[in-house]
Design a protein around this motif. Structure first.
Motif, PDB file in Angstrom:
ATOM      1  N   ALA A 154       0.834  -1.201   0.000  1.00  0.00           N
ATOM      2  CA  ALA A 154       0.000   0.000   0.000  1.00  0.00           C
ATOM      3  C   ALA A 154       0.865   1.246   0.000  1.00  0.00           C
ATOM      4  O   ALA A 154       0.557   2.225  -0.674  1.00  0.00           O
ATOM      5  CB  ALA A 154      -0.934  -0.008   1.209  1.00  0.00           C
ATOM      6  N   MET A 155       1.956   1.243   0.738  1.00  0.00           N
ATOM      7  CA  MET A 155       2.858   2.386   0.771  1.00  0.00           C
ATOM      8  C   MET A 155       3.509   2.589  -0.600  1.00  0.00           C
ATOM      9  O   MET A 155       3.688   3.709  -1.037  1.00  0.00           O
ATOM     10  CB  MET A 155       3.931   2.211   1.843  1.00  0.00           C
ATOM     11  CG  MET A 155       3.405   2.298   3.259  1.00  0.00           C
ATOM     12  SD  MET A 155       2.554   3.853   3.596  1.00  0.00           S
ATOM     13  CE  MET A 155       3.919   4.987   3.495  1.00  0.00           C
ATOM     14  N   ALA A 156       3.853   1.519  -1.267  1.00  0.00           N
ATOM     15  CA  ALA A 156       4.450   1.624  -2.603  1.00  0.00           C
ATOM     16  C   ALA A 156       3.473   2.285  -3.564  1.00  0.00           C
ATOM     17  O   ALA A 156       3.858   3.108  -4.384  1.00  0.00           O
ATOM     18  CB  ALA A 156       4.870   0.252  -3.110  1.00  0.00           C
ATOM     19  N   GLY A 199       0.352   9.341  -8.977  1.00  0.00           N
ATOM     20  CA  GLY A 199       0.693  10.471  -9.830  1.00  0.00           C
ATOM     21  C   GLY A 199       1.873  10.207 -10.745  1.00  0.00           C
ATOM     22  O   GLY A 199       2.238  11.046 -11.538  1.00  0.00           O
ATOM     23  N   ALA A 200       2.470   9.052 -10.643  1.00  0.00           N
ATOM     24  CA  ALA A 200       3.584   8.686 -11.512  1.00  0.00           C
ATOM     25  C   ALA A 200       3.037   7.915 -12.708  1.00  0.00           C
ATOM     26  O   ALA A 200       2.046   7.210 -12.602  1.00  0.00           O
ATOM     27  CB  ALA A 200       4.599   7.849 -10.754  1.00  0.00           C
ATOM     28  N   LEU A 201       3.700   8.084 -13.847  1.00  0.00           N
ATOM     29  CA  LEU A 201       3.226   7.469 -15.088  1.00  0.00           C
ATOM     30  C   LEU A 201       4.240   6.484 -15.645  1.00  0.00           C
ATOM     31  O   LEU A 201       5.440   6.761 -15.660  1.00  0.00           O
ATOM     32  CB  LEU A 201       2.957   8.550 -16.136  1.00  0.00           C
ATOM     33  CG  LEU A 201       1.947   9.638 -15.748  1.00  0.00           C
ATOM     34  CD1 LEU A 201       1.897  10.709 -16.825  1.00  0.00           C
ATOM     35  CD2 LEU A 201       0.585   9.035 -15.514  1.00  0.00           C
ATOM     36  N   VAL A 258      13.696  10.829 -18.926  1.00  0.00           N
ATOM     37  CA  VAL A 258      12.735  11.459 -18.011  1.00  0.00           C
ATOM     38  C   VAL A 258      12.787  10.783 -16.643  1.00  0.00           C
ATOM     39  O   VAL A 258      12.796  11.450 -15.609  1.00  0.00           O
ATOM     40  CB  VAL A 258      11.298  11.393 -18.592  1.00  0.00           C
ATOM     41  CG1 VAL A 258      10.285  11.891 -17.579  1.00  0.00           C
ATOM     42  CG2 VAL A 258      11.207  12.168 -19.889  1.00  0.00           C
ATOM     43  N   ASP A 259      12.838   9.459 -16.631  1.00  0.00           N
ATOM     44  CA  ASP A 259      12.833   8.664 -15.393  1.00  0.00           C
ATOM     45  C   ASP A 259      14.220   8.721 -14.747  1.00  0.00           C
ATOM     46  O   ASP A 259      14.978   7.764 -14.782  1.00  0.00           O
ATOM     47  CB  ASP A 259      12.425   7.221 -15.710  1.00  0.00           C
ATOM     48  CG  ASP A 259      12.351   6.341 -14.476  1.00  0.00           C
ATOM     49  OD1 ASP A 259      12.292   6.871 -13.355  1.00  0.00           O
ATOM     50  OD2 ASP A 259      12.369   5.112 -14.649  1.00  0.00           O
ATOM     51  N   ASP A 266      13.112   4.263 -11.550  1.00  0.00           N
ATOM     52  CA  ASP A 266      12.177   3.398 -10.842  1.00  0.00           C
ATOM     53  C   ASP A 266      11.079   2.851 -11.750  1.00  0.00           C
ATOM     54  O   ASP A 266      10.160   2.182 -11.304  1.00  0.00           O
ATOM     55  CB  ASP A 266      11.573   4.111  -9.629  1.00  0.00           C
ATOM     56  CG  ASP A 266      10.730   5.323  -9.996  1.00  0.00           C
ATOM     57  OD1 ASP A 266      10.706   5.710 -11.193  1.00  0.00           O
ATOM     58  OD2 ASP A 266      10.101   5.898  -9.093  1.00  0.00           O
ATOM     59  N   GLY A 267      11.180   3.141 -13.042  1.00  0.00           N
ATOM     60  CA  GLY A 267      10.229   2.598 -14.001  1.00  0.00           C
ATOM     61  C   GLY A 267       8.997   3.449 -14.235  1.00  0.00           C
ATOM     62  O   GLY A 267       8.154   3.111 -15.054  1.00  0.00           O
ATOM     63  N   VAL A 268       8.887   4.560 -13.501  1.00  0.00           N
ATOM     64  CA  VAL A 268       7.779   5.487 -13.689  1.00  0.00           C
ATOM     65  C   VAL A 268       8.312   6.914 -13.668  1.00  0.00           C
ATOM     66  O   VAL A 268       9.370   7.182 -13.114  1.00  0.00           O
ATOM     67  CB  VAL A 268       6.684   5.327 -12.610  1.00  0.00           C
ATOM     68  CG1 VAL A 268       5.986   3.990 -12.726  1.00  0.00           C
ATOM     69  CG2 VAL A 268       7.245   5.517 -11.213  1.00  0.00           C
ATOM     70  N   ALA A 269       7.581   7.800 -14.285  1.00  0.00           N
ATOM     71  CA  ALA A 269       7.946   9.218 -14.295  1.00  0.00           C
ATOM     72  C   ALA A 269       6.974   9.957 -13.391  1.00  0.00           C
ATOM     73  O   ALA A 269       5.768   9.970 -13.663  1.00  0.00           O
ATOM     74  CB  ALA A 269       7.898   9.773 -15.713  1.00  0.00           C
ATOM     75  N   ASP A 270       7.492  10.520 -12.298  1.00  0.00           N
ATOM     76  CA  ASP A 270       6.616  11.290 -11.417  1.00  0.00           C
ATOM     77  C   ASP A 270       6.518  12.717 -11.933  1.00  0.00           C
ATOM     78  O   ASP A 270       7.193  13.110 -12.885  1.00  0.00           O
ATOM     79  CB  ASP A 270       7.089  11.229  -9.966  1.00  0.00           C
ATOM     80  CG  ASP A 270       8.480  11.799  -9.748  1.00  0.00           C
ATOM     81  OD1 ASP A 270       8.818  12.821 -10.382  1.00  0.00           O
ATOM     82  OD2 ASP A 270       9.222  11.230  -8.930  1.00  0.00           O
ATOM     83  N   MET A 271       5.647  13.503 -11.333  1.00  0.00           N
ATOM     84  CA  MET A 271       5.384  14.849 -11.836  1.00  0.00           C
ATOM     85  C   MET A 271       6.629  15.732 -11.780  1.00  0.00           C
ATOM     86  O   MET A 271       6.850  16.546 -12.679  1.00  0.00           O
ATOM     87  CB  MET A 271       4.221  15.502 -11.071  1.00  0.00           C
ATOM     88  CG  MET A 271       2.893  14.763 -11.201  1.00  0.00           C
ATOM     89  SD  MET A 271       2.536  13.967 -12.769  1.00  0.00           S
ATOM     90  CE  MET A 271       2.080  15.225 -13.850  1.00  0.00           C
TER      91      MET A 271
END
Length: 80
Positions: free
Chosen positions: A19-21, A27-29, A49-50, A54-59
């Motif tokens: 849940a914390m993850a 908001g990350a894509l 961009v990343d 971590d495999g996602v791009a946050d805002m």
């Protein structure tokens, strides 16, 4: 009694970890999600961009990429 309390605390932490993850990545894509907003985005550009890999791009990463012209500046969900 102390052993039960420690075991319960440890199990609670394990249960809460996923849940914390999810909260941390809210908001990350992913590449595919960001590509919907930037249709010409390549995998190589996404990797730029990343920044934290971590495999996602946050805002914050997306904002930085727009400011450094890795991504063209465009409002998210702009359908014009």
């Amino acid at each position: 009694m102390k052993r039960i309390a420690l075991t319960t605390a440890a199990l609670s932490a394990l249960i809460a970890a996923p849940a914390m993850a999810e909260v941390e990545q809210a908001g990350a894509l992913t590449f595919k999600e960001l590509q919907q907003e930037y249709p010409t985005l390549t995998q190589k550009e996404f990797e730029m961009v990343d920044v934290n890999k971590d495999g996602v791009a946050d805002m914050e990463e997306i904002d930085q990429a727009e400011q450094s012209d890795v991504l063209e500046q465009a409002p998210m969900n702009d359908k014009s």
